[in-house]
Design an enzyme around this catalytic site. Sequence first.
Site, PDB file in Angstrom:
ATOM      1  N   VAL A   1       0.852  -1.320  -0.001  1.00 33.11           N
ATOM      2  CA  VAL A   1      -0.039   0.130  -0.061  1.00 33.11           C
ATOM      3  C   VAL A   1       0.840   1.140  -0.009  1.00 33.11           C
ATOM      4  O   VAL A   1       0.580   2.176  -0.813  1.00 33.11           O
ATOM      5  CB  VAL A   1      -0.859  -0.020   0.956  1.00 33.11           C
ATOM      6  CG1 VAL A   1      -1.903   1.144   1.303  1.00 33.11           C
ATOM      7  CG2 VAL A   1      -1.930  -1.215   1.352  1.00 33.11           C
TER       8      VAL A   1
ATOM      9  N   ALA B   1       9.031   5.962   6.875  1.00 36.17           N
ATOM     10  CA  ALA B   1       9.861   4.842   8.033  1.00 36.17           C
ATOM     11  C   ALA B   1       9.684   3.452   7.394  1.00 36.17           C
ATOM     12  O   ALA B   1       8.369   3.174   7.156  1.00 36.17           O
ATOM     13  CB  ALA B   1       8.978   5.161   9.286  1.00 36.17           C
TER      14      ALA B   1
ATOM     15  N   LYS C   1      -7.197  -1.641  10.225  1.00 36.17           N
ATOM     16  CA  LYS C   1      -8.531  -2.171  10.700  1.00 36.17           C
ATOM     17  C   LYS C   1      -8.465  -2.831  12.083  1.00 36.17           C
ATOM     18  O   LYS C   1      -9.222  -2.495  12.984  1.00 36.17           O
ATOM     19  CB  LYS C   1      -9.073  -3.025   9.628  1.00 36.17           C
ATOM     20  CG  LYS C   1      -8.451  -4.465   9.638  1.00 36.17           C
ATOM     21  CD  LYS C   1      -8.444  -5.114   8.323  1.00 36.17           C
ATOM     22  CE  LYS C   1      -7.181  -5.736   8.272  1.00 36.17           C
ATOM     23  NZ  LYS C   1      -6.791  -6.359   6.862  1.00 36.17           N
TER      24      LYS C   1
ATOM     25  N   VAL D   1     -11.407  -0.261   5.684  1.00 39.64           N
ATOM     26  CA  VAL D   1     -12.716  -1.172   5.432  1.00 39.64           C
ATOM     27  C   VAL D   1     -13.107  -1.459   3.940  1.00 39.64           C
ATOM     28  O   VAL D   1     -13.182  -0.094   3.402  1.00 39.64           O
ATOM     29  CB  VAL D   1     -13.932  -0.865   6.120  1.00 39.64           C
ATOM     30  CG1 VAL D   1     -15.252  -1.634   5.912  1.00 39.64           C
ATOM     31  CG2 VAL D   1     -13.663  -0.542   7.612  1.00 39.64           C
TER      32      VAL D   1
ATOM     33  N   GLY E   1      -1.870 -13.568  -4.710  1.00 44.02           N
ATOM     34  CA  GLY E   1      -1.616 -12.216  -4.103  1.00 44.02           C
ATOM     35  C   GLY E   1      -2.719 -11.544  -3.206  1.00 44.02           C
ATOM     36  O   GLY E   1      -2.696 -10.882  -2.669  1.00 44.02           O
TER      37      GLY E   1
ATOM     38  N   LYS F   1     -13.465  -5.329  10.351  1.00 46.56           N
ATOM     39  CA  LYS F   1     -13.992  -4.259   9.307  1.00 46.56           C
ATOM     40  C   LYS F   1     -15.509  -4.213   9.812  1.00 46.56           C
ATOM     41  O   LYS F   1     -16.233  -2.974   9.983  1.00 46.56           O
ATOM     42  CB  LYS F   1     -13.974  -4.970   8.031  1.00 46.56           C
ATOM     43  CG  LYS F   1     -12.530  -4.870   7.588  1.00 46.56           C
ATOM     44  CD  LYS F   1     -12.413  -5.510   6.000  1.00 46.56           C
ATOM     45  CE  LYS F   1     -11.089  -5.740   5.738  1.00 46.56           C
ATOM     46  NZ  LYS F   1     -10.628  -6.704   4.638  1.00 46.56           N
TER      47      LYS F   1
ATOM     48  N   GLY G   1      -5.501  -4.830  -2.197  1.00 48.45           N
ATOM     49  CA  GLY G   1      -4.470  -4.591  -3.274  1.00 48.45           C
ATOM     50  C   GLY G   1      -3.873  -3.269  -3.049  1.00 48.45           C
ATOM     51  O   GLY G   1      -4.451  -2.336  -2.495  1.00 48.45           O
TER      52      GLY G   1
HETATM   53  N1  HSE Z   1      -6.896  -9.703   3.322  1.00 49.01           N
HETATM   54  C1  HSE Z   1      -7.899  -8.690   3.128  1.00 49.01           C
HETATM   55  C2  HSE Z   1      -8.796  -9.337   2.188  1.00 49.01           C
HETATM   56  C3  HSE Z   1      -7.452  -7.306   2.806  1.00 49.01           C
HETATM   57  O1  HSE Z   1      -8.842 -10.426   1.702  1.00 49.01           O
HETATM   58  O2  HSE Z   1      -9.910  -8.527   1.860  1.00 49.01           O
HETATM   59  C4  HSE Z   1      -6.950  -6.435   3.741  1.00 49.01           C
HETATM   60  O3  HSE Z   1      -8.129  -6.134   4.454  1.00 49.01           O
END
Ligand code: HSE
Length: 436
Positions: A25, A54, A116, A143, A198, A216, A313
């Site tokens: 991200v 950082a 989250k 979320v 991924g 969430k 993603g």
């Molecule tokens: N691992 C989460 C998902 C994405 O598969 O939706 C990050 O919150």
Amino acid sequence: MRYSATVENMEVKSIRIGLLGCGNVGKALVGLLESQREAILSRTGLDLTIQAIAVQNMEKHADLAATTKQITNNPADVVSSDDIDLVVEVIGGVDPAKELVEAALRSGKPVVTANKELLAKHGPELFEQADQGNLDLLFEAAVAGGVPLMRVLRESLKGEPIRRVMGIVNGTTNYVLSQMTERGISYSDALSEAQSAGFAESDPSADVDGQDAASKAAIIAMVAFGVRLGLSDVTYEGITDVSTDDIEFAKRFGHTIKLLAIAENDNGEVAVRVHPAMVPKHHPLASVRDSFNAVFVEGDAVGDLMLYGRGAGGNPTASAVLGDIIAAANNLTQETNNGLGNLRNTPIQSTQDLENAFYINLEVTDESGVLAAVASVFGKHGVSIRSMEQEGLDGEARIVFITHSSLERNVHTTLDELRELDCVIQIGTKIRVVEG
Ligand code: HSE
């Protein structure tokens, strides 16, 4: 924050960002901000620059030096620095993110976070701290990734009496369930694919056991109903027990299985839960495939509405973070904030007191009187059977029941008593059924 020359009659306000964490991200945010900096400047008068980043491993991120003034492995320096106006936290997890967010707010900096878990566990206290400092703590990306749900709930639907928010907020599990449904592949094969593609985390346990969606769901409930609650108030189940048999049965029954996060407000009493559910094929959530997220909101005035998009993603999440940066930077220049510090305490309803229709799958011995014995346990606890199917299995039988809407506690007592019957070999899956 610095003010300088004007652009298209707007005074330019320079906002120096300190970025904590530079994984998927963070990297996507650096790229997006670079490509959009001019456009944002001409639309808003905000000149956004990443002043410091950082990271854990500075060698791994040597390439960032070309575009960023300071790369450090000491995030505490970034949050306390006088050269930083606004902090973005994309480290994830509670420790050290909580301390860093608190320190940033203490030193008068608004914070944008995608975290989250932090907000589901400590949101109310952090929102209060932000409000006390007249600072933003924004979290759109926490979320449903790129789906702008938080802003819709906090702003567009601010005056709406929201009854229920029901959504698919975990992309990994939606991918797994979609592949099991569409290609008939097993849970473990679908999960390996999600990992290779991924979507799933390297340790996907929080995805598949429902905890990611539960975090969430807690945040959704806080925002939709303005209430103080946390992850520990959310009852959650994951998808690890969903079998290809359950998927096939759901299809025959005109349903599809989805992992749902549901936050409900029944006259001020709030219930929040995450569990797999059979959703009728005609429901808008049934057609949400692959790793997409979607959230269905039911309000008294607005009726039903749905938001749909990429919930995970780098780029979709960075898009949500950037929207928050612009909002927080604007508020900073106007010395105001968009706060959530006045969450009210509310009774949290036990999911045992909720009513649901259930799909229940039992393996029993195949002899006379078994069906009657099983059915009488349902009847004894007031769980009414809507439909039933039986199939022979090599000397045994599988019976699949769909119940009418029943109190969860009665369904659980029924299953506890069924477990004691000699004729019941195994109680397989129980999956809630969304009606209507
Ligand atoms: N691992 C989460 C998902 C994405 O598969 O939706 C990050 O919150």
